[in-house]
Design an enzyme around this catalytic site. Structure first.
Site, PDB file in Angstrom:
ATOM      1  N   SER A  41       0.840  -1.189   0.000  1.00  0.00           N
ATOM      2  CA  SER A  41       0.000   0.000   0.000  1.00  0.00           C
ATOM      3  C   SER A  41       0.878   1.243   0.000  1.00  0.00           C
ATOM      4  CB  SER A  41      -0.925   0.005   1.214  1.00  0.00           C
ATOM      5  OG  SER A  41      -0.178   0.254   2.384  1.00  0.00           O
ATOM      6  N   LYS A  42       0.235   2.381  -0.087  1.00  0.00           N
ATOM      7  CA  LYS A  42       0.986   3.634  -0.233  1.00  0.00           C
ATOM      8  C   LYS A  42       1.996   3.857   0.862  1.00  0.00           C
ATOM      9  CE  LYS A  42      -3.181   3.151  -0.426  1.00  0.00           C
ATOM     10  NZ  LYS A  42      -3.540   2.207   0.576  1.00  0.00           N
ATOM     11  N   ARG A  43       1.672   3.356   2.054  1.00  0.00           N
ATOM     12  CA  ARG A  43       2.588   3.631   3.157  1.00  0.00           C
ATOM     13  C   ARG A  43       3.929   2.906   2.995  1.00  0.00           C
ATOM     14  NH1 ARG A  43       2.344  -0.751   7.034  1.00  0.00           N
ATOM     15  NH2 ARG A  43       0.658  -2.065   6.313  1.00  0.00           N
ATOM     16  N   HIS A  44       4.006   1.996   2.028  1.00  0.00           N
ATOM     17  CA  HIS A  44       5.262   1.302   1.793  1.00  0.00           C
ATOM     18  C   HIS A  44       6.140   2.009   0.765  1.00  0.00           C
ATOM     19  CE1 HIS A  44       2.629  -2.074   3.227  1.00  0.00           C
ATOM     20  NE2 HIS A  44       3.633  -2.117   4.073  1.00  0.00           N
TER      21      HIS A  44
END
Length: 490
Positions: free
Chosen positions: A253-256
């Site tokens: 996801s974006k947080r990665h």
RNA sequence: GGCCCUAUGGUCAAGAGGUUAAGACGCUGCCCUCUCAAGGCGGAGACAGGGGUUCAAUUCCCCUUAGGGCUACCA
């Protein structure tokens, strides 16, 4: 002659992410290897999550990676349209057929009502399953209620007992018990087909022979098999490729960080490097080859050799591959890729990109094999385009702090000034001579000079840097450094 | 919760019923060297655990554990 037809069917809810790109790539390898067709289909049946521009972004990313499609958006084809939103009639027709044949039925249950029974089932430890409340409503009654304005979905009638066997080219046989399955919704109350239904109808209508998709769909497959059976279609061959996970083993996801192809491009990764990296994520030819071209992969690709195990993406390895490409690609190609980055960073203007092509070329040539991405490459060329206004702090302490430094730099400067033919041989010869005359270690002169010329502690070979900067700029930067030391450090 | 998939170093990944269990990235030591890279030569580091089957299992089977997926009027 052969009937291999595969498809990639993204839903336009965002950018093309690495997992999708890998799935597309494997489909493409498979089709190309077997001389089949690769179809691109847009699954835009979720009106809520649809994102403007998403289709064009996805197409652009695919093209950038070099994945071309034989049928689909922009190119058309005999099985179009290739947007599900434009195929609604077909789904409607097939749904009505199933209802008429008694294989599907209208359901009037409200969503919150369903949520309640689901909650009850969860508490009693059962599979979440539709309770069959509307199963018995006759077609005439159902039609009347719909005419009266009631909202209805269409559900597939799923047998209570039995087994569904799914044959998968990667996983082998996988069995599912029917009592775990719902009477799934095939048409939503807004008249738009649900995923499993539209997918099956289109795969059949588009003569797809092999469905190669992400493993998250393995559990959907028995539902689709049921649909194939109800509709009287021949079942395709399935192959479920493992997922790509984030470094913490969770879903990407974006947080990665970067997850979309577009982001990787912006971070300075090259398309062939990304393709190379993705090729070996979940597939291997069984050799120890690390670098591979799409053409070679097409030759060697085998779907049965695709791994069953989810892979974690590792940007370190991607970066290494990218570095390999950066140093082995033709210089002109590297320049072509780098110039947009130089422009974006404001290091050069469009005009300079044309006029100073040769000197830009030489600069890129000396830095390209010491960096891993185009962003790093751009960063590494900065002092060739901009004046040096500050010096690395650690470098100052290390190379500018000795009392004799200014003197050394001045002598270095003067020896450079003497040079008529300002090339690598002569600059180096001059410096070596000076070093010998002064009986110092070469680093004693070279390091402070590097700091003076670049502001940094590391750079390409010092004499290459000198030549690329040119005599005037070298002298000016030496003067500036000497001044700087006198003013600030004394 | 139910069902399904998966399990070789930190990561990718080869492998096979008997191997000193490849290779790559990363990490690390040394060499080279004007720095940084690159390159060369080394090093540490793995068959998740427990039961079977077998003369022999990391490899086949079962269980456990862990991770992932599905369980939506998302795809």
């Amino acid at each position: 002659m052969n009937h291999v037809r595969v498809r990639f069917a993204p839903s336009p809810t965002g950018y093309l992410h690495v997992g999708g790109a890998r799935t597309a790539l494997f489909n493409w390898f498979f089709a190309r290897k077997l001389g089949g067709q690769f179809v691109l289909r847009i699954e835009d049946t979720d009106t809520q999550r649809l994102k403007e521009d998403s289709v064009s972004q996805i197409l652009a990313s695919m093209k950038w990676l070099g994945i071309d499609w034989d049928e689909g958006p922009e190119v058309g084809g005999p099985c179009g349209p290739y947007y599900q939103s434009q195929r609604l009639e077909m789904y409607q027709k097939e749904a009505q057929r199933l209802v008429k044949e008694g294989k599907a039925y209208y359901c009037f249950c409200a969503p919150d009502e369903l949520a309640q029974t689901r909650e009850l089932q969860r508490q009693t430890g059962q599979a979440f399953r539709y309770n069959g409340k509307c199963r018995g409503i006759s077609q005439t009654d159902a039609l009347k209620r719909i005419e009266a304005g009631e909202e209805a979905v269409v559900r597939l009638r799923v047998p209570d007992r039995g087994q569904i066997k799914v044959t998968d080219l990667i996983h082998g046989n996988v069995n599912f018990e029917l009592d775990q399955l719902d009477d799934l919704i095939i048409v939503k109350s807004n008249g738009i087909p649900a995923y499993n239904f539209a997918c099956v109808i289109d795969d059949h209508a588009m003569n797809i022979s092999h469905v190669i998709r992400a493993e998250e769909h393995l559990s959907n497959t028995p539902k689709q098999v049921l649909l194939y059976q109800a509709l009287g279609y021949n079942i395709v061959q399935f192959a479920h490729v493992p997922m790509i996970l984030a470094p913490d083993r969770s879903k990407l996801s974006k947080r990665h960080g970067a997850t979309s192809i577009e982001e990787f491009r912006d971070q300075g990764f090259l398309a062939p490097a990304i393709v190379n990296y993705l090729t070996f994520l979940g597939w291997s030819p069984g050799t120890d080859q690390e670098l591979i071209t799409p053409a070679e992969t097409v030759e060697q690709f085998e779907i049965s050799k695709v791994s069953k195990k989810a892979a974690i993406y590792d940007t370190k390895k991607l970066a290494w591959i990218n570095g390999q490409y950066l140093s082995s690609m033709s210089l002109n190609d590297v320049i072509g890729e780098t110039i947009p980055f130089l422009l974006r960073k404001g290091l050069i203007t469009e005009m300079q990109a044309g006029e100073q092509y040769n000197s830009i070329k030489n600069i890129i040539d000396v830095v390209r094999n010491r960096v891993k991405t185009l962003v790093e490459l751009t960063e590494a060329t900065e002092y060739f385009f901009k004046d040096v206004t500050e010096y690395d702090e650690k470098g100052q302490r290390k190379y500018f702090s000795k009392p004799e430094t200014t003197d050394l730099l001045r002598q270095g400067r003067d020896s450079l000034e003497q040079i008529e033919c300002f090339d690598v041989q002569h600059t180096e010869a001059a410096y070596r001579q000076l070093i010998e005359d002064l009986s110092i270690k070469s680093g004693d002169l070279i390091h402070p000079t590097r700091l003076a010329l670049t502001g940094r502690m590391e750079s390409p070979g010092l004499f290459e840097v000198m030549v690329l900067l040119g005599k005037d700029r070298c002298l000016a930067r030496m003067d500036r450094a000497i001044n700087f030391i006198c003013k600030t450090l004394r």
